[in-house]
Write a protein that holds these residues in place. Structure first.
Motif, PDB file in Angstrom:
ATOM      1  N   LYS A 199       0.776  -1.240   0.000  1.00 24.20           N
ATOM      2  CA  LYS A 199       0.000   0.000   0.000  1.00 24.20           C
ATOM      3  C   LYS A 199       0.805   1.286   0.000  1.00 24.20           C
ATOM      4  N   LYS A 203       3.281   3.521   3.114  1.00 23.77           N
ATOM      5  CA  LYS A 203       4.667   3.880   2.806  1.00 23.77           C
ATOM      6  C   LYS A 203       4.846   5.316   2.355  1.00 23.77           C
ATOM      7  N   TYR A 225      -0.310   1.189  -8.870  1.00 21.90           N
ATOM      8  CA  TYR A 225      -1.601   1.428  -9.540  1.00 21.90           C
ATOM      9  C   TYR A 225      -2.210   2.751  -9.092  1.00 21.90           C
ATOM     10  N   LEU A 239      -4.983  -3.149  -7.033  1.00 21.78           N
ATOM     11  CA  LEU A 239      -5.053  -2.423  -5.771  1.00 21.78           C
ATOM     12  C   LEU A 239      -5.024  -0.908  -6.034  1.00 21.78           C
ATOM     13  N   PHE A 324       4.494 -11.916  -4.413  1.00 22.63           N
ATOM     14  CA  PHE A 324       5.504 -12.958  -4.582  1.00 22.63           C
ATOM     15  C   PHE A 324       5.116 -14.295  -3.949  1.00 22.63           C
ATOM     16  N   GLU A 325       4.120 -14.273  -3.044  1.00 18.95           N
ATOM     17  CA  GLU A 325       3.726 -15.515  -2.364  1.00 18.95           C
ATOM     18  C   GLU A 325       3.107 -16.512  -3.355  1.00 18.95           C
TER      19      GLU A 325
END
Ligand code: AMP
Length: 397
Positions: A199, A203, A225, A239, A324-325
């Motif tokens: 998000k 950050k 995005y 997102l 990446f998961e």
């Protein structure tokens, strides 16, 4: 005021209470996924045991349990530490109370005792003074080596220091503060920050702060995005944080005014479903069709990012490039890890941090894949953002 180090301290005959960060990543069954934090605490522990008759009492938190919860017991961590360290590590099922205190007194020379999860007591995060005093009874001298907790004001790293004459910084805490401070200093000719993760809202402070410290800001992950949307792009089902659009526009115009570069991906790996073995598509960042989620950065972006990263003298990396998961969306993150390894080998300075990220790319980076791999996710961010490091301040006073 300088923080006293464990380097020259005489621990002979002392019970040494060490606040470590053994908050290891666990899978859904409670199995340990990564032991980096254990391995990185060993130099401090070995140093303490060099002195005749010293004993170690370890305190840590694990996860965010609400009260006592066996899933977050540190007993499994004691066993893992024994395997890694090849040394007996005893375990005490509480961190306070009569039994805990007695076991600290009975511990033989060179003995090591890990106490149960601090967060089984809500007083820990409330920095409650009575709880801190109880913990302090476990040792004659206090060592804080929990960098991952240094941005928090808790009983085990802040409140506790009032009850000791000697409060020292462990090697890991020292090393982390030094390495991150070094990366932020202006001594490197061309500095770049690579920031990913989910998000923008989490950050934004980090991005603002980094933009003042580096020449180039390269962005990946879920936050791109909102950047695309803010400049008129179509983001499909990716997102999007509409409430952050204003902040993103401010950041972009600040970059333009100050002559800093913000580099975004140009192409994106998308899918209609977020799962393994799904069909993927490659789309321009600014034109993602309805119903598709942007989940990783594409090939052209990888080479664009690589060009910038290879030109930098120092690189700070926080946050994955994609989801990446799930394997079809892990390539961007793995590619960046290989690249960081390559530039580090060529003598460039690299700082990599973030708990999840390290678990994901630790095996690619190995030991020498980055100049400094930070063990603290939130703590590293807080330090870069210029927020107070309460744990460190408490050792100074
Ligand atoms: P952070 O803790 O902010 O560094 O975020 C890490 C999380 O960001 C990981 O769990 C990733 O799955 C997630 N993430 C990365 N890229 C995307 C994306 N394109 N869409 C959604 N989530 C993402």
């Amino acid at each position: 005021m300088l923080i006293p180090s464990i380097r020259d301290y005489d621990f002979s005959q002392k019970r040494v209470l060490v606040r470590v960060d053994f908050n290891l990543p666990l899978d859904s069954k409670g199995e340990i996924l990564d032991s980096t934090r254990l391995i990185r605490s060993l130099p401090t522990l070995d140093r303490i045991l060099e002195d005749e008759g010293s004993r170690i009492l370890l305190i840590s938190h694990l996860g965010r349990p609400k009260g006592i919860d066996p899933k977050y017991s540190l007993e499994g961590v004691a066993r893992r530490l024994e395997e890694i360290w090849k040394r007996r590590v005893s375990f005490c099922s509480s961190c306070i109370g009569t039994e805990a205190h007695q076991r600290s007194l009975d511990l033989p020379a060179k003995g090591v005792l890990l106490m149960e999860n601090l967060r089984f007591h809500e007083d820990e995060t409330k920095n409650e003074s009575g709880f801190a005093k109880e913990l302090a009874r476990l040792g004659d001298v206090f060592v804080d080596d929990a960098f991952g907790n240094a941005h928090r004001k808790h009983a085990s790293n802040v409140g506790i220091t009032k009850f000791f004459q000697d409060n020292l910084a462990g090697y890991l805490l020292e090393e982390e503060m030094k390495a991150i401070g070094h990366a932020l200093k202006n001594s490197h000719a061309k500095k770049l920050a690579l920031v990913g993760g989910a998000k923008v809202s989490d950050k934004i402070l980090l991005l603002q702060r980094l933009l003042d410290r580096v020449d180039t800001l390269v962005l990946g992950g879920g936050m791109v995005y909102t950047f695309s949307y803010a400049t008129g792009g179509r983001v499909g089902s990716s997102l999007l944080e509409r409430e952050s659009v204003g902040l993103v526009r401010d950041l972009l115009s600040h970059a333009q005014k100050t002559g800093k570069e913000i580099i975004l991906p140009v192409d994106i790996v998308t899918a209609r479903e977020i799962r393994e073995n799904t069909d993927t598509f490659l789309r321009p960042l600014y034109d993602i069709p309805d119903g598709e989620y942007g989940l990783d950065i594409g090939e052209k972006s990888l080479s664009r990012f690589a060009d910038h990263i290879r030109q930098a003298r120092a690189v700070i990396w926080n946050g994955p490039m994609g989801m990446f998961e799930i394997s079809p969306f892990s390539r961007g993150t793995r590619y960046m890890a290989e690249l960081i390894k390559e530039i580090t080998r060529r003598g460039r300075y690299s700082l990599v941090g973030g708990g999840d990220l390290i678990a994901a790319i630790g095996s690619i980076l190995g030991k020498a894949g980055a100049t400094h791999i930070s063990t603290g996710g939130g703590a590293m961010l807080a330090f870069i953002e210029g927020k107070p490091m309460y744990g460190v301040e408490a050792l100074r006073s």
